[in-house]
Design an enzyme around this catalytic site. Structure first.
Site, mmCIF file in Angstrom:
data_model
loop_
_atom_site.group_PDB
_atom_site.id
_atom_site.type_symbol
_atom_site.label_atom_id
_atom_site.label_comp_id
_atom_site.label_asym_id
_atom_site.label_seq_id
_atom_site.Cartn_x
_atom_site.Cartn_y
_atom_site.Cartn_z
ATOM 1 N N ASP A 43 0.816 -1.215 0.000
ATOM 2 C CA ASP A 43 0.000 0.000 0.000
ATOM 3 C C ASP A 43 0.852 1.269 0.000
ATOM 4 O O ASP A 43 2.044 1.256 0.318
ATOM 5 C CB ASP A 43 -0.879 0.036 1.256
ATOM 6 C CG ASP A 43 -2.031 -0.939 1.179
ATOM 7 O OD1 ASP A 43 -2.041 -1.787 0.271
ATOM 8 O OD2 ASP A 43 -2.930 -0.858 2.040
ATOM 9 N N HIS A 203 3.612 -2.220 3.316
ATOM 10 C CA HIS A 203 3.694 -0.896 2.703
ATOM 11 C C HIS A 203 5.031 -0.763 1.985
ATOM 12 O O HIS A 203 6.052 -1.226 2.502
ATOM 13 C CB HIS A 203 3.552 0.196 3.767
ATOM 14 C CG HIS A 203 2.221 0.197 4.439
ATOM 15 N ND1 HIS A 203 1.907 -0.658 5.469
ATOM 16 C CD2 HIS A 203 1.102 0.924 4.206
ATOM 17 C CE1 HIS A 203 0.658 -0.443 5.852
ATOM 18 N NE2 HIS A 203 0.142 0.504 5.102
HETATM 19 ZN ZN LIG Z 1 -2.666 3.215 3.407
#
Ligand SMILES: [Zn+2]
Length: 324
Positions: A43, A203
């Protein structure tokens, strides 16, 4: 209550429920349709470590899904160039909204603009319009769910989390150790590839996540007996809306313009308009009220520090209110 105290308390609660996964919610995809697979998702990009991450994934022959922010694509031309590289690597592009704001604080029109603006800038930089979206912090309650369904967006949640964003300020070895806690409990020690599947959240904007964590995650989960897949393969519905052009060199599914397609087994249909899709393929049940999801990025509330369980959700809500 002081923030630090709340965070410590939350960490304790999280540790006690680390093996729990998100409760079933028909509005949110959080497992795959077949066992033995893990959808690795990244992400908040495209970030500055994207090239490095793509090189690792190529070395490991792993296909992943990138939930990108429209704002990140807009702010840096170099990062915008990442979209074509991601596609060329056989990975999937997906939407994480434009501004990374809480969808549950928006009107339906504002939500639609978040999705449409992201779709537009992704299309301009890659030729595809994503059909999969992940709400920031996983927050997508009734109105958001209804709106995403109208747009043909598949709400992509997760059932195991590295929580890597929380440890980004730690020393890299400590950050990796902490980021492996839930994976170790839930996947490595608590699952069976014969019956289980996972959507795993990382992430790409934290250096240790790309430098160190991603390879360890891939190696350990592969050794456990799982195969990595994109969200498209995990869910069995096309990655992109009609009108998208997917490079033929990728493993991703090509989406013809106009009308539905049977491009992949189990596909129920492809929305017929870019971004706004009245014939959306989601089978989500409308009207479902959802509890706040776990946070996937450092924010100003503590809801994400508690993983599951009704009591824990109640606590999360209380902590969230305490901090907002
Ligand atoms: Zn996010």
């Amino acid at each position: 209550m002081k923030v630090n105290a709340i965070l410590s308390l939350s960490a304790l609660f999280m540790a006690s429920v680390a093996t729990a996964v998100m409760p079933d919610d028909p509005n949110k995809i959080d497992t795959c349709i077949m066992p033995g697979v893990v959808a690795l998702t990244f992400d908040d990009g495209p970030g500055m470590y994207n090239d490095q991450l793509l090189a690792l994934l190529a070395k490991k022959n792993v296909k992943a899904t990138f939930f990108l922010l429209g704002s990140m694509i807009a702010e840096n031309a170099g990062q915008a160039a990442s979209l074509k590289k991601i596609l060329a690597g056989g990975h999937q592009l997906a939407s994480h909204t434009y501004s990374h704001s809480n969808m549950d604080n928006m009107t339906a029109d504002k939500m639609k603009k978040e999705i449409q603006d992201t779709s537009d800038i992704m299309f301009a930089n890659s030729g595809v319009r994503p059909a999969y979206m992940r709400a920031p912090e996983g927050r997508c309650a009734e109105l958001c769910t209804k709106t995403m369904n109208e747009l043909g967006q598949i709400i992509s949640h997760w059932n195991v989390d590295t929580n890597d964003w929380r440890f980004a300020a730690d020393k890299p070895d400590v950050a990796v150790k902490n980021s492996m806690v839930e994976i170790t409990d839930v996947i490595l020690n608590g699952s069976d590839p014969a019956t289980d599947s996972f959507i795993l959240l990382e992430h790409e904007i934290h250096q240790f996540s790309v430098d160190l964590l991603a390879e360890i995650v891939i190696d350990k989960i592969t050794a456990k007996g799982y195969r990595f897949v994109t969200m498209e393969e995990c869910v069995g519905k096309p990655a992109y809306l009609a009108g998208s052009t997917v490079p033929t060199t990728t493993a991703a599914t090509s989406v013809p313009t106009g009308g539905n397609t049977s491009a992949a087994p189990g596909v129920t249909g492809v929305p017929t308009t870019g971004g706004v899709a009245p014939t959306g393929s989601s089978s989500a049940a409308p009207g479902e009220t959802t509890a706040p999801g776990t946070a996937d990025k450092d924010t100003d509330n503590a809801a994400g520090f508690v993983k599951a369980g009704a009591w824990a959700m109640g606590l999360a809500a209380a902590l969230g209110y305490a901090l907002i």
